[in-house]
Design a protein around this motif. Sequence first.
Motif, PDB file in Angstrom:
ATOM      1  N   UNK A 152      -2.821  12.523  -4.312  1.00 30.44           N
ATOM      2  CA  UNK A 152      -3.178  11.402  -3.431  1.00 30.44           C
ATOM      3  C   UNK A 152      -3.257  10.114  -4.226  1.00 30.44           C
ATOM      4  N   UNK A 153      -3.879  10.168  -5.408  1.00 32.99           N
ATOM      5  CA  UNK A 153      -3.991   8.971  -6.251  1.00 32.99           C
ATOM      6  C   UNK A 153      -2.620   8.489  -6.706  1.00 32.99           C
ATOM      7  N   UNK A 154      -1.761   9.425  -7.074  1.00 31.36           N
ATOM      8  CA  UNK A 154      -0.422   9.055  -7.539  1.00 31.36           C
ATOM      9  C   UNK A 154       0.362   8.343  -6.446  1.00 31.36           C
ATOM     10  N   UNK A 155       0.266   8.847  -5.212  1.00 28.75           N
ATOM     11  CA  UNK A 155       0.959   8.174  -4.107  1.00 28.75           C
ATOM     12  C   UNK A 155       0.381   6.793  -3.859  1.00 28.75           C
ATOM     13  N   UNK A 156      -0.943   6.686  -3.910  1.00 29.49           N
ATOM     14  CA  UNK A 156      -1.587   5.391  -3.656  1.00 29.49           C
ATOM     15  C   UNK A 156      -1.219   4.366  -4.722  1.00 29.49           C
ATOM     16  N   UNK A 157      -1.079   4.801  -5.972  1.00 28.02           N
ATOM     17  CA  UNK A 157      -0.772   3.879  -7.072  1.00 28.02           C
ATOM     18  C   UNK A 157       0.611   3.247  -6.947  1.00 28.02           C
ATOM     19  N   UNK A 158       1.493   3.857  -6.147  1.00 26.83           N
ATOM     20  CA  UNK A 158       2.815   3.256  -5.961  1.00 26.83           C
ATOM     21  C   UNK A 158       2.720   1.900  -5.273  1.00 26.83           C
ATOM     22  N   UNK A 159       1.626   1.680  -4.547  1.00 33.04           N
ATOM     23  CA  UNK A 159       1.429   0.403  -3.844  1.00 33.04           C
ATOM     24  C   UNK A 159       0.505  -0.534  -4.611  1.00 33.04           C
ATOM     25  N   UNK A 160       0.079  -0.110  -5.807  1.00 33.64           N
ATOM     26  CA  UNK A 160      -0.811  -0.941  -6.602  1.00 33.64           C
ATOM     27  C   UNK A 160      -2.129  -0.246  -6.864  1.00 33.64           C
ATOM     28  N   UNK A 161      -3.078  -0.932  -7.478  1.00 34.77           N
ATOM     29  CA  UNK A 161      -4.378  -0.323  -7.771  1.00 34.77           C
ATOM     30  C   UNK A 161      -5.094   0.153  -6.510  1.00 34.77           C
ATOM     31  N   UNK A 162      -5.925   1.172  -6.661  1.00 29.74           N
ATOM     32  CA  UNK A 162      -6.700   1.679  -5.538  1.00 29.74           C
ATOM     33  C   UNK A 162      -7.693   0.632  -5.057  1.00 29.74           C
ATOM     34  N   UNK A 163      -7.854   0.533  -3.748  1.00 31.80           N
ATOM     35  CA  UNK A 163      -8.899  -0.351  -3.247  1.00 31.80           C
ATOM     36  C   UNK A 163     -10.236   0.374  -3.308  1.00 31.80           C
TER      37      UNK A 163
ATOM     38  N   UNK B 254     -12.320   1.460  -1.030  1.00 30.42           N
ATOM     39  CA  UNK B 254     -12.487   2.597  -0.128  1.00 30.42           C
ATOM     40  C   UNK B 254     -11.741   3.823  -0.656  1.00 30.42           C
ATOM     41  N   UNK B 255     -10.514   3.618  -1.148  1.00 27.18           N
ATOM     42  CA  UNK B 255      -9.759   4.732  -1.713  1.00 27.18           C
ATOM     43  C   UNK B 255     -10.474   5.305  -2.926  1.00 27.18           C
ATOM     44  N   UNK B 256     -10.988   4.413  -3.760  1.00 28.60           N
ATOM     45  CA  UNK B 256     -11.669   4.856  -4.974  1.00 28.60           C
ATOM     46  C   UNK B 256     -12.907   5.680  -4.625  1.00 28.60           C
ATOM     47  N   UNK B 257     -13.690   5.231  -3.659  1.00 31.91           N
ATOM     48  CA  UNK B 257     -14.886   5.978  -3.264  1.00 31.91           C
ATOM     49  C   UNK B 257     -14.516   7.346  -2.708  1.00 31.91           C
ATOM     50  N   UNK B 258     -13.487   7.395  -1.859  1.00 35.22           N
ATOM     51  CA  UNK B 258     -13.092   8.652  -1.234  1.00 35.22           C
ATOM     52  C   UNK B 258     -12.623   9.663  -2.276  1.00 35.22           C
TER      53      UNK B 258
END
Length: 314
Positions: A49-60, A62-66
């Motif tokens: 999940x983190x790897x997919x999210x990083x394709x769009x830039x740093x985690x926001x 809410x993503x980081x907390x989840x």
Amino acid sequence: MRVEPDARGAVHERTQLLHRMRRVLERAELTPPGLDRLHRPAVVEVVHIAQRALRSGPLDAAQHRKLTAGLARVTPSAFGPADPKGHLSRSVARALRSVPVHQGADGQPVTAEVAPWQEHEREALAQAVALLNRVWPQAAAEVRETVAEIALLDGEAIDGFTDFTIHGAILVNRVRLTAGATGLPGPVRFAEALVHEGAHTRCNAAALTDPFLLPDRPQGPDASDRGGQLLIATPLRADPRPLTGLFQQTVVLARSVLLYRRLAGLGQTVTARHETLLGSAHQAVDTLGTHSGKLTAHGRRLLDECAGVLGVSA
């Protein structure tokens, strides 16, 4: 990786995978858990999940907390049964989307879900593991290093599968713990499932450090081409599979043949199962041989070893 199981090689590949996972978590500014939890399938899911999210830039935030909460929920555990949890249920939902839909005897579409282990099923699993330890200790040792969780499936839609998104988990239909329609004993059937799904798990990790397939797109007269991906008829699936699926089936079938050779003498049902697997293995080796130009040196060596199990040339 070789056709013959090798626990030390499996540990090396797992170590390389864990290094990659740790790097992804660090890039996402997530604190990697300790080694006693890093290899857990639920952590692998967080990494994906983190790897997919990083394709769009740093985690926001809410993503980081989840994802931080997801890592915190993972607890250490040893090789063995796994009861229903979110990462397993999500994997089954993905698997159901990838298999052909068909109807059961009641006319309704068949399905599958993760099931809790019953005490008698845990005892049946222990018998299967003991059988594998006795007849093929090398395979049993490799399974213990590659498989972290064994989940049970209830329902008719799926017999068993692995999912790299939750690498380290294998999901097997609970009917494999009981005698089959031909009388094949439950411990034998589940020992085969451990070898089968364990081989898929090992292939998934091994391919990361030393790929089996060349990166260019395969072609062939015996396959359809949907969405830019070659799809090939294979022995173990009714639906056409990509070349990587055929490759893994070939390894799985060769190992399954080796298992049943070690089980020779346990009765006619075991002999019959060996003959069925032998026929499927020949089909897999023959089909993969027509695509050998798409294999790396590692892949060709493994194909040759599979052919050697059958006493033929690839």
